[in-house]
Design a protein around this motif. Structure first.
Motif, PDB file in Angstrom:
ATOM      1  N   PHE A  16       0.835  -1.194   0.000  1.00  0.00           N
ATOM      2  CA  PHE A  16       0.000   0.000   0.000  1.00  0.00           C
ATOM      3  C   PHE A  16       0.873   1.249   0.000  1.00  0.00           C
ATOM      4  N   GLN A  17       1.915   1.275   0.818  1.00  0.00           N
ATOM      5  CA  GLN A  17       2.806   2.429   0.883  1.00  0.00           C
ATOM      6  C   GLN A  17       3.509   2.649  -0.451  1.00  0.00           C
ATOM      7  N   ALA A  18       3.962   1.568  -1.081  1.00  0.00           N
ATOM      8  CA  ALA A  18       4.616   1.669  -2.382  1.00  0.00           C
ATOM      9  C   ALA A  18       3.647   2.206  -3.439  1.00  0.00           C
ATOM     10  N   ALA A  19       2.415   1.723  -3.425  1.00  0.00           N
ATOM     11  CA  ALA A  19       1.407   2.196  -4.376  1.00  0.00           C
ATOM     12  C   ALA A  19       1.086   3.665  -4.137  1.00  0.00           C
ATOM     13  N   LEU A  20       0.983   4.071  -2.885  1.00  0.00           N
ATOM     14  CA  LEU A  20       0.711   5.465  -2.547  1.00  0.00           C
ATOM     15  C   LEU A  20       1.829   6.373  -3.039  1.00  0.00           C
ATOM     16  N   GLU A  21       3.070   5.968  -2.851  1.00  0.00           N
ATOM     17  CA  GLU A  21       4.206   6.751  -3.325  1.00  0.00           C
ATOM     18  C   GLU A  21       4.206   6.880  -4.843  1.00  0.00           C
ATOM     19  N   MET A  22       3.871   5.795  -5.545  1.00  0.00           N
ATOM     20  CA  MET A  22       3.808   5.848  -7.003  1.00  0.00           C
ATOM     21  C   MET A  22       2.713   6.795  -7.465  1.00  0.00           C
ATOM     22  N   MET A  23       1.558   6.774  -6.790  1.00  0.00           N
ATOM     23  CA  MET A  23       0.463   7.674  -7.156  1.00  0.00           C
ATOM     24  C   MET A  23       0.860   9.127  -6.910  1.00  0.00           C
ATOM     25  N   GLU A  24       1.508   9.409  -5.784  1.00  0.00           N
ATOM     26  CA  GLU A  24       1.943  10.769  -5.495  1.00  0.00           C
ATOM     27  C   GLU A  24       2.932  11.265  -6.545  1.00  0.00           C
TER      28      GLU A  24
END
Length: 87
Positions: A16-24
Protein backbone atom coordinates in the motif's frame (compact mmCIF):
# COMPACT_ATOMS: atom_id res chain seq x y z
CA UNK A 1 8.86 -15.49 14.12
CA UNK A 2 5.85 -13.92 12.46
CA UNK A 3 2.69 -15.83 11.78
CA UNK A 4 1.47 -16.10 8.23
CA UNK A 5 -1.29 -13.57 9.01
CA UNK A 6 1.19 -11.04 10.45
CA UNK A 7 3.52 -11.49 7.50
CA UNK A 8 0.65 -10.97 5.07
CA UNK A 9 -0.53 -7.88 6.96
CA UNK A 10 2.99 -6.40 6.89
CA UNK A 11 3.28 -7.15 3.17
CA UNK A 12 -0.05 -5.40 2.52
CA UNK A 13 1.14 -2.31 4.41
CA UNK A 14 4.36 -2.23 2.40
CA UNK A 15 2.52 -2.70 -0.90
CA UNK A 16 0.00 0.00 0.00
CA UNK A 17 2.81 2.43 0.88
CA UNK A 18 4.62 1.67 -2.38
CA UNK A 19 1.41 2.20 -4.38
CA UNK A 20 0.71 5.46 -2.55
CA UNK A 21 4.21 6.75 -3.32
CA UNK A 22 3.81 5.85 -7.00
CA UNK A 23 0.46 7.67 -7.16
CA UNK A 24 1.94 10.77 -5.49
CA UNK A 25 4.81 10.76 -8.00
CA UNK A 26 2.38 10.35 -10.91
CA UNK A 27 0.30 13.28 -9.65
CA UNK A 28 3.43 15.44 -9.35
CA UNK A 29 4.54 14.54 -12.89
CA UNK A 30 1.03 15.20 -14.21
CA UNK A 31 0.91 18.59 -12.50
CA UNK A 32 4.25 19.51 -14.06
CA UNK A 33 3.06 18.47 -17.51
CA UNK A 34 -0.08 20.60 -17.28
CA UNK A 35 1.04 24.05 -18.32
CA UNK A 36 -2.38 25.73 -18.09
CA UNK A 37 -3.87 25.70 -14.61
CA UNK A 38 -6.67 27.13 -12.56
CA UNK A 39 -5.80 29.73 -9.93
CA UNK A 40 -5.63 27.42 -6.91
CA UNK A 41 -3.66 24.77 -8.79
CA UNK A 42 -1.19 27.36 -10.04
CA UNK A 43 -0.70 28.75 -6.54
CA UNK A 44 -0.10 25.22 -5.24
CA UNK A 45 2.36 24.55 -8.08
CA UNK A 46 4.45 27.54 -6.99
CA UNK A 47 3.82 26.78 -3.30
CA UNK A 48 2.30 30.23 -2.71
CA UNK A 49 -1.09 31.56 -1.64
CA UNK A 50 -3.67 32.68 -4.18
CA UNK A 51 -3.25 36.20 -2.78
CA UNK A 52 0.44 36.10 -3.71
CA UNK A 53 -0.46 34.87 -7.19
CA UNK A 54 -2.92 37.75 -7.57
CA UNK A 55 -0.21 40.15 -6.41
CA UNK A 56 2.09 38.78 -9.10
CA UNK A 57 -0.63 39.39 -11.69
CA UNK A 58 -1.09 42.98 -10.49
CA UNK A 59 2.66 43.38 -10.96
CA UNK A 60 2.59 42.04 -14.51
CA UNK A 61 2.57 38.24 -14.35
CA UNK A 62 0.63 36.82 -17.31
CA UNK A 63 -2.93 35.70 -16.77
CA UNK A 64 -5.45 34.18 -19.19
CA UNK A 65 -8.96 35.48 -18.60
CA UNK A 66 -11.78 33.49 -20.23
CA UNK A 67 -14.97 35.20 -21.39
CA UNK A 68 -16.67 33.67 -18.38
CA UNK A 69 -14.24 35.60 -16.19
CA UNK A 70 -12.36 32.50 -15.03
CA UNK A 71 -8.63 33.17 -14.70
CA UNK A 72 -6.17 30.58 -15.98
CA UNK A 73 -2.41 30.59 -15.77
CA UNK A 74 0.33 29.26 -18.02
CA UNK A 75 3.00 27.96 -15.67
CA UNK A 76 5.83 28.33 -18.20
CA UNK A 77 4.83 31.95 -18.90
CA UNK A 78 4.81 32.75 -15.19
CA UNK A 79 8.18 31.04 -14.74
CA UNK A 80 9.57 33.19 -17.58
CA UNK A 81 8.07 36.31 -15.97
CA UNK A 82 9.68 35.40 -12.65
CA UNK A 83 13.06 34.93 -14.35
CA UNK A 84 12.75 38.38 -15.95
CA UNK A 85 12.30 39.86 -12.47
CA UNK A 86 15.16 37.98 -10.87
CA UNK A 87 17.71 40.28 -9.26
Amino acid sequence: MYSLEETLQQWRKEEFQAALEMMEQAIEVNMQKNEIMKQQDCAEFFNISTNTLLSWVRNGAPEIRLESGMPLYNVKSIQAWLMEHEH
